[in-house]
Structures are given as structure tokens and as C-alpha cells.
Design a protein around this motif. Structure first.
Motif, PDB file in Angstrom:
ATOM      1  N   SER A  30      -1.366  15.772  12.411  1.00  0.00           N
ATOM      2  CA  SER A  30      -2.061  14.751  13.436  1.00  0.00           C
ATOM      3  C   SER A  30      -3.184  13.908  12.902  1.00  0.00           C
ATOM      4  CB  SER A  30      -2.878  15.708  14.732  1.00  0.00           C
ATOM      5  OG  SER A  30      -3.981  16.476  13.913  1.00  0.00           O
ATOM      6  N   MET A  31      -3.299  13.070  13.687  1.00  0.00           N
ATOM      7  CA  MET A  31      -4.408  11.785  13.128  1.00  0.00           C
ATOM      8  C   MET A  31      -4.864  11.369  14.363  1.00  0.00           C
ATOM      9  SD  MET A  31      -2.623   8.578  11.711  1.00  0.00           S
ATOM     10  CE  MET A  31      -1.625   9.319  10.501  1.00  0.00           C
ATOM     11  N   ASN A  32      -6.073  10.952  14.343  1.00  0.00           N
ATOM     12  CA  ASN A  32      -7.029  10.407  15.398  1.00  0.00           C
ATOM     13  C   ASN A  32      -6.376   8.807  15.803  1.00  0.00           C
ATOM     14  OD1 ASN A  32      -8.416  12.795  15.856  1.00  0.00           O
ATOM     15  ND2 ASN A  32     -10.052  11.954  14.622  1.00  0.00           N
ATOM     16  N   THR A  33      -6.722   7.738  14.925  1.00  0.00           N
ATOM     17  CA  THR A  33      -6.524   6.662  14.806  1.00  0.00           C
ATOM     18  C   THR A  33      -5.749   5.959  13.557  1.00  0.00           C
ATOM     19  OG1 THR A  33      -8.776   5.778  14.034  1.00  0.00           O
ATOM     20  CG2 THR A  33      -8.124   6.282  16.579  1.00  0.00           C
ATOM     21  N   MET A  34      -5.363   4.850  13.815  1.00  0.00           N
ATOM     22  CA  MET A  34      -4.906   3.844  12.643  1.00  0.00           C
ATOM     23  C   MET A  34      -5.367   2.753  12.940  1.00  0.00           C
ATOM     24  SD  MET A  34      -0.979   5.091  11.601  1.00  0.00           S
ATOM     25  CE  MET A  34      -1.111   4.187  10.019  1.00  0.00           C
ATOM     26  N   GLY A  35      -6.091   1.890  11.841  1.00  0.00           N
ATOM     27  CA  GLY A  35      -6.762   0.730  12.064  1.00  0.00           C
ATOM     28  C   GLY A  35      -6.484   0.046  10.850  1.00  0.00           C
ATOM     29  N   ARG A  45     -16.790  -4.559   3.493  1.00  0.00           N
ATOM     30  CA  ARG A  45     -15.474  -4.128   4.621  1.00  0.00           C
ATOM     31  C   ARG A  45     -15.893  -3.928   5.866  1.00  0.00           C
ATOM     32  NH1 ARG A  45     -11.465   0.412   2.102  1.00  0.00           N
ATOM     33  NH2 ARG A  45     -12.026  -0.818   0.347  1.00  0.00           N
ATOM     34  N   GLU A  46     -15.416  -4.864   6.545  1.00  0.00           N
ATOM     35  CA  GLU A  46     -15.501  -4.967   8.035  1.00  0.00           C
ATOM     36  C   GLU A  46     -14.255  -4.376   8.805  1.00  0.00           C
ATOM     37  OE1 GLU A  46     -16.175  -8.805   9.916  1.00  0.00           O
ATOM     38  OE2 GLU A  46     -14.702  -9.572   8.744  1.00  0.00           O
ATOM     39  N   PHE A  47     -14.519  -3.789  10.072  1.00  0.00           N
ATOM     40  CA  PHE A  47     -13.792  -3.249  11.148  1.00  0.00           C
ATOM     41  C   PHE A  47     -13.059  -4.314  11.730  1.00  0.00           C
ATOM     42  CE2 PHE A  47     -11.772  -1.252  14.304  1.00  0.00           C
ATOM     43  CZ  PHE A  47     -11.947  -1.902  15.633  1.00  0.00           C
ATOM     44  N   ILE A  48     -11.686  -4.459  11.613  1.00  0.00           N
ATOM     45  CA  ILE A  48     -10.814  -5.570  12.297  1.00  0.00           C
ATOM     46  C   ILE A  48     -10.181  -5.077  13.769  1.00  0.00           C
ATOM     47  CG2 ILE A  48      -8.884  -7.112  12.229  1.00  0.00           C
ATOM     48  CD1 ILE A  48     -11.202  -7.624  10.782  1.00  0.00           C
ATOM     49  N   ALA A  49      -9.474  -3.854  13.570  1.00  0.00           N
ATOM     50  CA  ALA A  49      -8.936  -3.370  14.608  1.00  0.00           C
ATOM     51  C   ALA A  49      -8.468  -2.173  14.933  1.00  0.00           C
ATOM     52  CB  ALA A  49      -7.600  -4.303  15.090  1.00  0.00           C
ATOM     53  N   VAL A  50      -8.333  -1.356  15.865  1.00  0.00           N
ATOM     54  CA  VAL A  50      -8.053  -0.087  15.776  1.00  0.00           C
ATOM     55  C   VAL A  50      -6.730   0.416  16.881  1.00  0.00           C
ATOM     56  CG1 VAL A  50      -9.896   0.931  17.338  1.00  0.00           C
ATOM     57  CG2 VAL A  50      -8.737   2.497  15.291  1.00  0.00           C
ATOM     58  N   ILE A  51      -6.121   1.378  16.623  1.00  0.00           N
ATOM     59  CA  ILE A  51      -5.055   1.859  17.757  1.00  0.00           C
ATOM     60  C   ILE A  51      -5.236   3.412  17.761  1.00  0.00           C
ATOM     61  CG2 ILE A  51      -2.997   1.869  16.349  1.00  0.00           C
ATOM     62  CD1 ILE A  51      -1.536   0.731  18.900  1.00  0.00           C
ATOM     63  N   THR A  52      -5.325   3.963  19.047  1.00  0.00           N
ATOM     64  CA  THR A  52      -5.402   5.534  19.136  1.00  0.00           C
ATOM     65  C   THR A  52      -4.041   6.012  19.417  1.00  0.00           C
ATOM     66  OG1 THR A  52      -5.716   5.564  21.474  1.00  0.00           O
ATOM     67  CG2 THR A  52      -7.430   4.987  20.243  1.00  0.00           C
ATOM     68  N   GLY A  53      -4.019   7.123  19.322  1.00  0.00           N
ATOM     69  CA  GLY A  53      -2.780   8.067  19.634  1.00  0.00           C
ATOM     70  C   GLY A  53      -2.140   7.668  21.049  1.00  0.00           C
ATOM     71  N   PHE A  67      -5.568 -11.796  16.949  1.00  0.00           N
ATOM     72  CA  PHE A  67      -4.840 -10.512  16.287  1.00  0.00           C
ATOM     73  C   PHE A  67      -4.550  -9.329  17.314  1.00  0.00           C
ATOM     74  CE2 PHE A  67      -7.337 -10.896  11.935  1.00  0.00           C
ATOM     75  CZ  PHE A  67      -6.945 -12.287  11.933  1.00  0.00           C
ATOM     76  N   THR A  68      -3.356  -8.956  17.064  1.00  0.00           N
ATOM     77  CA  THR A  68      -2.910  -7.869  17.943  1.00  0.00           C
ATOM     78  C   THR A  68      -2.086  -6.562  16.847  1.00  0.00           C
ATOM     79  OG1 THR A  68      -2.113  -9.398  19.544  1.00  0.00           O
ATOM     80  CG2 THR A  68      -1.114  -7.207  19.659  1.00  0.00           C
ATOM     81  N   ILE A  69      -3.023  -5.236  17.288  1.00  0.00           N
ATOM     82  CA  ILE A  69      -2.558  -4.269  16.630  1.00  0.00           C
ATOM     83  C   ILE A  69      -1.323  -3.373  17.488  1.00  0.00           C
ATOM     84  CG2 ILE A  69      -4.356  -2.759  17.448  1.00  0.00           C
ATOM     85  CD1 ILE A  69      -4.379  -1.380  14.824  1.00  0.00           C
ATOM     86  N   SER A  70      -0.593  -3.110  16.808  1.00  0.00           N
ATOM     87  CA  SER A  70       0.475  -2.338  17.506  1.00  0.00           C
ATOM     88  C   SER A  70       1.297  -1.250  16.672  1.00  0.00           C
ATOM     89  CB  SER A  70       1.740  -3.088  18.108  1.00  0.00           C
ATOM     90  OG  SER A  70       2.516  -3.933  17.118  1.00  0.00           O
ATOM     91  N   VAL A  79       1.921   1.118  11.985  1.00  0.00           N
ATOM     92  CA  VAL A  79       1.331   0.093  12.782  1.00  0.00           C
ATOM     93  C   VAL A  79       1.325  -1.285  12.054  1.00  0.00           C
ATOM     94  CG1 VAL A  79      -0.381   1.775  13.583  1.00  0.00           C
ATOM     95  CG2 VAL A  79      -0.978   0.427  11.686  1.00  0.00           C
ATOM     96  N   TYR A  80       1.227  -2.044  12.912  1.00  0.00           N
ATOM     97  CA  TYR A  80       1.406  -3.595  12.643  1.00  0.00           C
ATOM     98  C   TYR A  80      -0.061  -4.439  12.888  1.00  0.00           C
ATOM     99  CZ  TYR A  80       6.162  -2.552  12.761  1.00  0.00           C
ATOM    100  OH  TYR A  80       7.654  -1.841  12.590  1.00  0.00           O
ATOM    101  N   LEU A  81      -0.065  -5.409  12.289  1.00  0.00           N
ATOM    102  CA  LEU A  81      -1.290  -6.377  12.753  1.00  0.00           C
ATOM    103  C   LEU A  81      -0.434  -7.751  12.797  1.00  0.00           C
ATOM    104  CD1 LEU A  81      -4.297  -6.547  13.467  1.00  0.00           C
ATOM    105  CD2 LEU A  81      -4.699  -7.023  11.128  1.00  0.00           C
ATOM    106  N   GLN A  82      -0.593  -8.240  14.049  1.00  0.00           N
ATOM    107  CA  GLN A  82      -0.004  -9.650  14.148  1.00  0.00           C
ATOM    108  C   GLN A  82      -1.407 -10.484  14.327  1.00  0.00           C
ATOM    109  OE1 GLN A  82       3.176 -10.872  14.221  1.00  0.00           O
ATOM    110  NE2 GLN A  82       1.947 -12.985  14.400  1.00  0.00           N
TER     111      GLN A  82
END
Length: 123
Positions: A30-35, A45-53, A67-70, A79-82
Motif C-alpha cells: 500500500s501507499m499513501n500518495t504519489m507526487g 526542493r519544493e512540492f509541486i503536486a500530489v494525488i491520493t489513493g 499543471f495536472t497530476i493524474s 502517475v503523470y504530470l501534464q
């Protein structure tokens, strides 16, 4: 052990688009998020985007609307970062992150990082 493999970086003119991909493989219970994070030369280093389960998303203000994370429909660990309307200030090494990964239910959670992919936006 979990490996994150990123792809899709490159050189693009301002106003252009790129799509980054990140695939996680290995022992994943299992995992919590990908980002996505990024690090420009001389900066932290800075945060850009995250997607949860549950596919909830969040973005840093500077990329909202551009930007769009999917998540891949067939592989929940890809995951993708458009990235659209890219600006020179988006130039950085972009890193994929997997947060709270457990190899089994008995393993403690840990984070993993990809090797990074360079995005360069010319003016």
C-alpha cells in the motif's frame, strides 16, 4: 525495495507543454500518495503536486491551472504530470515521490524518490 522511474523531461520553449511519467515498481502492499517535487539550481526542493489513493489532488499555487497530476487507469502506481503553458521559472529537476509505502502490512511505511528528470524552459 521500490523503484520509481521517471520519464518525459526535456527542453521546451516558453508556452509549450511536457508530460512527465512516474512508474513505481517492486514490493508494494500500500501507499499513501504519489507526487511531484522540483529543485532548481541553488534552491531547495519544493512540492509541486500530489494525488491520493482516492485521486484527490493538490498543487502549489504557482502551477495551479497549468499543471495536472493524474493516475494511469490500468496501473494505480503510475502517475503523470501534464505541464502546460510552461515558463522559464519552471526550469528544474523534477522528482517523483511515493509516500507511506509499505512492502507488507507488517512493514513500517517509508518514502521513495525517483532519480529526477530535467525540465528546461527557454524564453
Amino acid at each position: 525495495q521500490v523503484t520509481l522511474v521517471e520519464s518525459g523531461g526535456g527542453l521546451v520553449q516558453a508556452g509549450g507543454s511536457l508530460r512527465l511519467s512516474c512508474a513505481a515498481s517492486g514490493s508494494i502492499f500500500s501507499m499513501n500518495t504519489m507526487g511531484w517535487y522540483r529543485q532548481a539550481p541553488g534552491k531547495q526542493r519544493e512540492f509541486i503536486a500530489v494525488i491520493t489513493g482516492e485521486d484527490s489532488t493538490n498543487y502549489v499555487d504557482s502551477v495551479k491551472g497549468r499543471f495536472t497530476i493524474s493516475r494511469d487507469n490500468a496501473n494505480m502506481y503510475e502517475v503523470y504530470l501534464q505541464m502546460n503553458n510552461l515558463k522559464p521559472e519552471d526550469t528544474a529537476v523534477y522528482y517523483c515521490n511515493a509516500d507511506g509505502v509499505r512492502a507488507t502490512i507488517l512493514h513500517p511505511p517509508r518514502d521513495y524518490w525517483g532519480q529526477g528528470t530535467q525540465v528546461t524552459v527557454s524564453s
